[in-house]
Scaffold this active site. Structure first.
Site, PDB file in Angstrom:
ATOM      1  N   ASP A  68      -4.206   4.177 -14.261  1.00  0.00           N
ATOM      2  CA  ASP A  68      -5.283   4.868 -14.727  1.00  0.00           C
ATOM      3  C   ASP A  68      -4.890   5.548 -15.652  1.00  0.00           C
ATOM      4  O   ASP A  68      -3.887   6.486 -16.074  1.00  0.00           O
ATOM      5  CB  ASP A  68      -5.132   5.888 -13.129  1.00  0.00           C
TER       6      ASP A  68
ATOM      7  N   SER B  50       1.722  10.652 -12.334  1.00  0.00           N
ATOM      8  CA  SER B  50       1.211  10.123 -10.188  1.00  0.00           C
ATOM      9  C   SER B  50       2.900   9.437  -9.695  1.00  0.00           C
ATOM     10  O   SER B  50       3.728  10.132 -10.501  1.00  0.00           O
ATOM     11  CB  SER B  50       0.936   8.551 -10.279  1.00  0.00           C
ATOM     12  N   THR B  51       3.382   8.313  -9.285  1.00  0.00           N
ATOM     13  CA  THR B  51       4.606   8.286  -9.355  1.00  0.00           C
ATOM     14  C   THR B  51       5.937   9.040 -10.100  1.00  0.00           C
ATOM     15  O   THR B  51       5.949   8.406 -10.540  1.00  0.00           O
ATOM     16  CB  THR B  51       4.728   6.755  -8.231  1.00  0.00           C
TER      17      THR B  51
ATOM     18  N   MET C 272       2.029   4.679 -10.652  1.00  0.00           N
ATOM     19  CA  MET C 272       1.521   3.576 -10.697  1.00  0.00           C
ATOM     20  C   MET C 272       0.543   2.693 -11.371  1.00  0.00           C
ATOM     21  O   MET C 272      -0.405   4.124 -11.309  1.00  0.00           O
ATOM     22  CB  MET C 272       2.248   3.091  -9.232  1.00  0.00           C
TER      23      MET C 272
ATOM     24  N   HIS D 152      -1.503  12.740  -9.134  1.00  0.00           N
ATOM     25  CA  HIS D 152      -2.043  11.529  -8.382  1.00  0.00           C
ATOM     26  C   HIS D 152      -0.955  12.341  -7.236  1.00  0.00           C
ATOM     27  O   HIS D 152      -0.272  12.228  -6.868  1.00  0.00           O
ATOM     28  CB  HIS D 152      -2.245  10.178  -7.995  1.00  0.00           C
TER      29      HIS D 152
END
Length: 372
Positions: free
Chosen positions: A314, A191-192, A311, A218
């Site tokens: 997941d 993600s991030t 973050m 993401h």
């Protein structure tokens, strides 16, 4: 002590709106605002903020140029605001390559359907970036792979592998040793900080990489086609945005489309991709857990799954399902993560067998694949 934030945007309305949202959180403090990139560079040096929020399109100096100059003069975590368009996606990816760490849609209704959720998410993103003590800007972008050196979709070698430039890195002290386990597929969830992390890994894989690769990042639906195309131009392997019915092939990476869920179903040597709509109650679209869980049913334990920077948590439950089937799970280490959330979740749960620095990840993957 509150995290100090510099807000940069040419719109007085947006500067005021972001400043109000940031100031509502007692852990955050707006210490200045800038109306263009040139002013942002000056204030970044003078005020020493811990996080900068940055618009892309501004007069005098645009946001991407400002990011490059700030990262060269006084490296600071930067959160970009972008429009959810093709041009916005391209510009945001350019900003991430220049050194920005994260991005959010500029329209708050595109962040979340609920206004309060959108405000909370913005505050959380800023706080996550503000916890970064040291940030190392990435090296210049590698040269694109020419069509003559690109492999075909069966993964056959055609030409030489991309050579990566030398860059500063955090590397593990002990080299990775292959487990001897055989694999059918490589899975990567992030993600991030993921776009840069994926580029760092995938550009080091040769055209002859022997397995299909599933990528779950993401990212909004408007961004994934541009991101897949960019990776495809930089990598020796093929990279594409996954489509419903795609047959998995060795030496090809399939990026889950934004706003959708990517699953696997039995077909051919490796299986094929099934793309379904992301339900409204899902926090992540695409979701790492869903793809990992689907893979566990198709390939069982014959998978190597990697959780990179991001973050939240997941990927933890999907990784658990894979591990219960005998798969190998790795996590990125804390020192090289932009946000140590997703990797920490699988590590703290005892699911991952190894934590690796980002700059060691590709070499370890290749060492494992040589045996698989």
């Amino acid at each position: 002590m509150a995290i100090k934030v510099l807000v940069v945007d040419d719109s007085s309305f947006f500067r005021r709106r972001v400043s109000e949202i940031v100031s509502k959180d007692p852990d955050l403090e707006v210490i200045g605002t800038a109306v263009n990139g040139a002013e942002a560079v000056k204030l970044a040096e003078q005020l020493k903020p811990q996080v900068i929020t940055m618009d892309i399109e501004m007069p005098v100096m645009d946001g991407i140029t400002a990011v490059r100059q700030i990262m060269a003069k006084c490296p600071t975590p930067i959160l970009m605001f972008s429009s959810l368009t093709h041009d916005g996606a391209q510009a945001t990816l350019d900003a991430l390559e220049a050194g920005a760490l994260d991005f959010l849609p500029k329209r708050f209704e595109d962040i979340a359907t609920n206004k309060d959720d959108a405000i909370l998410l913005l505050q959380q993103r800023i706080k996550a970036l503000g916890r970064r003590r040291i940030y190392r800007p990435i090296a210049p972008r590698p040269a694109p792979v020419s069509p003559s050196t690109r492999p075909n979709m069966t993964g056959a070698v055609a030409g030489r592998e991309v050579v990566q430039p030398v860059r500063p890195s955090l590397r593990s002290q002990t080299p990775h040793r292959a487990s001897g386990k055989k694999y059918k597929i490589l899975l990567i969830g992030t993600s991030t900080g993921g776009p840069v992390a994926l580029q760092r890994i995938l550009t080091k894989l040769p055209a002859s990489y022997p397995h299909p690769i599933l990528l779950i990042q993401h990212m909004p639906a408007a961004f994934t086609p541009a991101f897949a195309a960019r990776l495809n131009g930089l990598c020796a392997i093929n990279v594409k945005e996954a489509e419903n019915g795609d047959q998995l092939r060795a030496g090809c990476a399939y990026l889950a489309p934004g706003g959708m869920q990517m699953m696997l179903e039995r077909s051919g040597a490796y299986g094929r991709i099934k793309i379904i709509a992301g339900s409204a109650d899902m926090n992540y679209k695409p979701c790492v857990d869903i793809t990992f869980a689907s893979a566990s049913k198709l390939v069982g334990g014959d998978a190597l799954a990697v959780i990179l920077t991001g973050m939240g948590a997941d990927g933890r439950e999907g990784a658990r399902m894979l591990k219960n089937m005998g798969a190998t799970i790795w996590a990125q280490d804390e020192a090289s993560c932009v946000v140590y959330g997703m990797p920490q979740a699988v590590t703290a749960a005892g699911i991952s067998s190894k934590s690796l620095a980002l700059d060691d990840m590709a070499e370890a993957i290749l060492t494992e694949s040589a045996r698989g």
